[in-house]
Design a protein around this motif. Structure first.
Motif, PDB file in Angstrom:
ATOM      1  N   CYS A 306       0.721  -1.220   0.117  1.00  0.00           N
ATOM      2  CA  CYS A 306      -0.073   0.103  -0.044  1.00  0.00           C
ATOM      3  C   CYS A 306       1.010   1.296  -0.038  1.00  0.00           C
ATOM      4  O   CYS A 306       2.072   1.093   0.511  1.00  0.00           O
ATOM      5  CB  CYS A 306      -0.858  -0.066   1.386  1.00  0.00           C
ATOM      6  N   THR A 308       3.208   4.406  -0.015  1.00  0.00           N
ATOM      7  CA  THR A 308       4.708   4.393  -0.431  1.00  0.00           C
ATOM      8  C   THR A 308       5.194   2.830  -0.752  1.00  0.00           C
ATOM      9  O   THR A 308       6.029   2.785  -1.726  1.00  0.00           O
ATOM     10  CB  THR A 308       5.481   5.227   0.594  1.00  0.00           C
ATOM     11  N   SER A 353       6.095  -3.727   3.320  1.00  0.00           N
ATOM     12  CA  SER A 353       5.666  -2.978   4.403  1.00  0.00           C
ATOM     13  C   SER A 353       6.591  -2.264   5.229  1.00  0.00           C
ATOM     14  O   SER A 353       7.340  -2.995   5.958  1.00  0.00           O
ATOM     15  CB  SER A 353       4.449  -3.719   5.136  1.00  0.00           C
ATOM     16  N   SER A 355       5.756  -1.086   8.213  1.00  0.00           N
ATOM     17  CA  SER A 355       5.317  -1.162   9.578  1.00  0.00           C
ATOM     18  C   SER A 355       5.249  -2.767   9.733  1.00  0.00           C
ATOM     19  O   SER A 355       5.486  -3.264  10.966  1.00  0.00           O
ATOM     20  CB  SER A 355       4.035  -0.382   9.814  1.00  0.00           C
ATOM     21  N   GLY A 356       5.202  -3.358   8.701  1.00  0.00           N
ATOM     22  CA  GLY A 356       4.496  -4.755   8.820  1.00  0.00           C
ATOM     23  C   GLY A 356       3.262  -5.154   9.636  1.00  0.00           C
ATOM     24  O   GLY A 356       2.986  -6.087  10.042  1.00  0.00           O
ATOM     25  N   VAL A 404       4.863  10.365   9.850  1.00  0.00           N
ATOM     26  CA  VAL A 404       4.051   9.793   8.848  1.00  0.00           C
ATOM     27  C   VAL A 404       4.004   9.719   7.563  1.00  0.00           C
ATOM     28  O   VAL A 404       4.036   8.433   6.896  1.00  0.00           O
ATOM     29  CB  VAL A 404       2.359  10.602   9.339  1.00  0.00           C
ATOM     30  N   SER A 406       6.438   8.512   4.682  1.00  0.00           N
ATOM     31  CA  SER A 406       7.561   7.610   4.619  1.00  0.00           C
ATOM     32  C   SER A 406       8.624   8.192   3.711  1.00  0.00           C
ATOM     33  O   SER A 406       8.378   8.779   2.614  1.00  0.00           O
ATOM     34  CB  SER A 406       6.913   6.246   4.003  1.00  0.00           C
ATOM     35  N   GLN A 413      13.487   0.198   1.135  1.00  0.00           N
ATOM     36  CA  GLN A 413      12.628  -1.018   0.232  1.00  0.00           C
ATOM     37  C   GLN A 413      13.277  -0.998  -1.135  1.00  0.00           C
ATOM     38  O   GLN A 413      13.568  -2.050  -1.767  1.00  0.00           O
ATOM     39  CB  GLN A 413      11.374  -0.623   0.160  1.00  0.00           C
ATOM     40  N   GLU A 494       0.251  14.423   1.333  1.00  0.00           N
ATOM     41  CA  GLU A 494       0.132  13.748   2.634  1.00  0.00           C
ATOM     42  C   GLU A 494       0.358  14.917   3.521  1.00  0.00           C
ATOM     43  O   GLU A 494      -0.255  15.130   4.619  1.00  0.00           O
ATOM     44  CB  GLU A 494       1.242  12.843   2.888  1.00  0.00           C
TER      45      GLU A 494
HETATM   46  C1  AGP Z   1       3.658   6.827   3.149  1.00  0.00           C
HETATM   47  O1  AGP Z   1       4.260   8.197   3.295  1.00  0.00           O
HETATM   48  C2  AGP Z   1       2.195   6.785   3.700  1.00  0.00           C
HETATM   49  N1  AGP Z   1       2.095   7.307   4.963  1.00  0.00           N
HETATM   50  C3  AGP Z   1       1.470   5.421   3.669  1.00  0.00           C
HETATM   51  O2  AGP Z   1       1.239   5.323   2.027  1.00  0.00           O
HETATM   52  C4  AGP Z   1       2.203   4.191   3.937  1.00  0.00           C
HETATM   53  O3  AGP Z   1       3.429   3.674   2.902  1.00  0.00           O
HETATM   54  C5  AGP Z   1       1.165   2.958   3.718  1.00  0.00           C
HETATM   55  O4  AGP Z   1       0.129   2.951   4.600  1.00  0.00           O
HETATM   56  C6  AGP Z   1       1.724   1.549   3.725  1.00  0.00           C
HETATM   57  O5  AGP Z   1       2.434   1.334   4.776  1.00  0.00           O
HETATM   58  P1  AGP Z   1       3.285   0.245   5.408  1.00  0.00           P
HETATM   59  O6  AGP Z   1       4.550   0.410   4.374  1.00  0.00           O
HETATM   60  O7  AGP Z   1       3.688   0.317   6.937  1.00  0.00           O
HETATM   61  O8  AGP Z   1       2.659  -0.869   5.165  1.00  0.00           O
END
Ligand code: AGP
Length: 614
Positions: A306, A308, A353, A355-356, A404, A406, A413, A494
């Motif tokens: 999802c 970034t 991801s 955050s995972g 927030v 990324s 990545q 964002e």
């Molecule tokens: C990036 O700037 C965002 N805040 C958001 O798009 C993020 O990349 C997305 O929610 C996916 O998160 P993840 O990499 O932790 O899965």
């Protein structure tokens, strides 16, 4: 999303809860609250706004107690307000809970509870669980932990919860299904949090609750966990965490995002550390050791991600297809799950991801697993749900990303995806050894070149002043610079709230060019590459419609620079790695535009760092 914390021990809970909430604020900041429990009862303080607003609100109030829970919210059910803030307390005041996730059957639960005389004070899905625990406890006479267990068996949805009760003021009950929960083990005390960074200050020993598990935390006793659907208790696996607390501070920068942008020379290097031999082009990816040979034979690789991470995955697609010759598909995790995709047993599905914990990505890999595919991960957060639910994978080693928006996670990545590309190309012999070594050296040279790109900060600030005056902006790129354009536009949206579109430059003429008028800001990502002439053509088309064009060009490319209204240069680099450089000015432009507009850079409106809800 939302962050939950808790404490039970001999210390005062309030400062521990507030510290934990500050660390978890990246998960949501619509409201914050705490409940403290002792023989005097449960005292709850909650406020719309940030943790700092809660701290002001509690000044002078009784915040004593060695047992407590806390919450920082990203609103899903019910607008951000005091009354929708957590903790939610049951009707007679005997139960307080904090929750991260979504209770899908809350309407039915609420209707049933209302029929039993319960009055609701909020619009949230969570409040029904607080009343349900009280109701079951009264109806059946079971202990508080058993009332929680029985209540959760009636709940459909995703949750990590922590609950306290005046009926048993010396315990905290925690449970998880679909949302993360970590229990830190101290000296006769327990710390609860949505992620390990919030407990790292107190202990390095943690237990990650597994899906569908609960635990009853009693001061001075060992931690025992059990399945919500069972009763049998077991000793959990204790993990030692490595989080460096120092790396969670701003280190003199004004914002986390700024710090994270400037950390990239180091984080890109960390992502490659010990993994790439410049003399042979050999790549060692320990996490993929048992799978890399089969991966190199794959008919198809699917990336699910999802935001970034999705854009990084598109870069992965471009690199792997071009240099390693394996077909790749990239899917929005949120779409993948519901579009009835054809997943075959011999497919390799990679979750990408930071955050995972992203709920959509987690759901996508669960679906892929059910279909028998081999599911792998590229994650930043060690021990995260995706890292634990994949059979193998690679950590990006970018360190905690708090902003927030990324930035360093994206470049980490892309670095890891570049390593995977080289590893596959080597095995498939799609690149000669000389080419492999050349590209490996290009990758290893990137951290130093990123430093040069970062030194263009002042020029980016000037461009940002221009963009700050606009209502929208277009980001154009081709080839590997197309995902960079998408990422640049996302960054601007964002954190500045300026409407921005990322486009493959060649698509503009198929419609969007109608939006270009006198002065429309266009950022053309145009470093030397196979498609350079094409993007130069697009710049000319934009200028012919009097757009205000900023071009990102390779050092020394005065001809392209002269076509644009202004340009910003990045060091010379091969197309294989150029995205890692081209994204830097776009990050800086977004950051400085947000600062110029006085935006809350690290906590942009309506967003949260980890999207742990669908
Ligand atoms: C990036 O700037 C965002 N805040 C958001 O798009 C993020 O990349 C997305 O929610 C996916 O998160 P993840 O990499 O932790 O899965």
């Amino acid at each position: 999303m939302c962050g939950i914390v808790g404490y039970i021990g001999k210390k005062e809970a309030y400062p521990i809860l507030m510290g934990g909430l500050s660390r978890l604020e990246y998960r949501g900041y619509d409201s914050a609250g705490v409940s403290l429990c002792d023989d005097k009862g449960i005292r709850t303080y909650k406020r719309q706004g940030k943790v700092a607003d809660l701290a002001l609100f509690t000044t002078g109030k009784d915040v004593s107690g060695a047992v407590g829970i806390g919450h920082t919210r990203w609103a899903t059910h019910g607008e951000p307000s005091d009354r929708n803030s957590h903790p939610h307390v049951s009707q007679d005041g005997s139960v307080a809970i904090v929750h991260n996730g979504i209770i899908e059957n809350y309407r039915q639960l609420r209707a049933e509870l209302e029929r039993n005389g319960y009055r609701f004070g909020s619009d949230t899905d969570t409040e029904s669980v607080a009343h349900l625990i009280e109701h079951i406890g009264k109806k059946t006479g079971v202990t508080f932990p058993e009332a929680v267990r029985l209540a959760l068996r009636e709940v459909v949805g995703a949750y990590a919860i922590a609950a306290i009760s005046t009926n048993d003021p010396d315990i905290v009950v925690v449970a998880r299904k679909g949302s993360p929960l970590v229990v830190g083990i101290g000296d006769g005390e327990f710390f609860i949090a949505s992620d390990a960074t919030a407990v790292a200050e107190y202990t390095r020993k943690v237990v990650y609750l597994d899906e569908g598990e609960m635990a009853v935390l009693k001061r001075g006793e060992d931690l025992l966990v059990s399945a919500i659907d069972g009763r049998e208790e077991r000793n959990p696996v204790i993990t030692e965490i490595e989080a460096e607390l120092e790396s969670i501070g701003k280190e003199g920068f004004e914002h986390f995002m700024e710090k994270e942008i400037f950390e990239q020379p180091k984080t890109i290097l960390d992502s490659m550390r010990g993994r790439l031999d410049p003399e042979t082009g050999e790549v060692r990816l320990g996490g993929l050791r048992d799978h890399i040979d089969r991966l190199a034979e794959a008919d198809r690789i699917i990336f699910v991600a999802c935001g970034t991470s999705f854009y990084a995955a598109i870069l992965g697609e471009y690199l792997i297809e071009r240099y390693a010759g394996i077909p790749v598909e990239v899917e929005y995790a949120s779409e993948f799950r519901y579009r009835h995709p054809l997943i075959r047993k011999h497919d390799f599905v990679f979750a990408v991801s930071q955050s995972g914990e992203t709920a959509d990505t987690l759901a996508a890999i669960r679906l892929a697993k059910e279909s028998g595919a081999t599911v792998l991960g590229i994650c930043n957060v060690v021990g995260s749900s995706i890292a634990r639910e994949t059979v193998a994978g690679i950590y990006t080693h970018a360190g905690p990303e708090i902003g927030v928006a990324s930035t360093k996670a994206f470049t980490a990545q892309v670095t890891v995806l570049s390593l995977i590309t080289l590893a596959l190309a080597k095995r498939r012999k799609t690149l000669s050894d000389t080419e492999l070594i050349r590209l490996a050296k290009e990758l290893l040279a990137i951290p130093e070149k990123v430093k040069t790109a970062l030194a263009k900060r002042e020029e980016c600030k000037e461009i940002a002043k221009e963009i700050a005056k606009s209502g929208d902006a277009f980001y154009l790129g081709r080839g590997v610079c197309y995902p960079v354009a998408l990422e640049g536009a996302l960054k601007l949206k964002e954190i500045t709230y300026i409407h921005a579109e990322g486009y493959p430059a060649g698509e503009m003429k198929h419609g969007p060019i109608a939006l270009i008028e006198d002065g429309t800001p266009v950022i053309a990502v145009a470093p030397e590459s196979e498609t350079h002439d094409k993007i130069v053509g697009s710049i000319q088309e934009m200028k012919a419609r009097r757009a205000n064009v900023t071009a990102v060009v390779t050092e020394g490319d005065t001809a392209t620079a002269a076509l644009a209204d202004r340009s910003i240069s990045i060091p010379v680099a091969d197309e294989f790695v150029v995205a890692l450089l081209a994204v830097i000015p776009l990050q800086l432009i977004a950051y400085h535009t947000a600062v110029t507009l006085g935006r809350d850079v690290d906590r942009p409106r309506n967003l949260a760092k980890s999207v742990t809800v669908e």
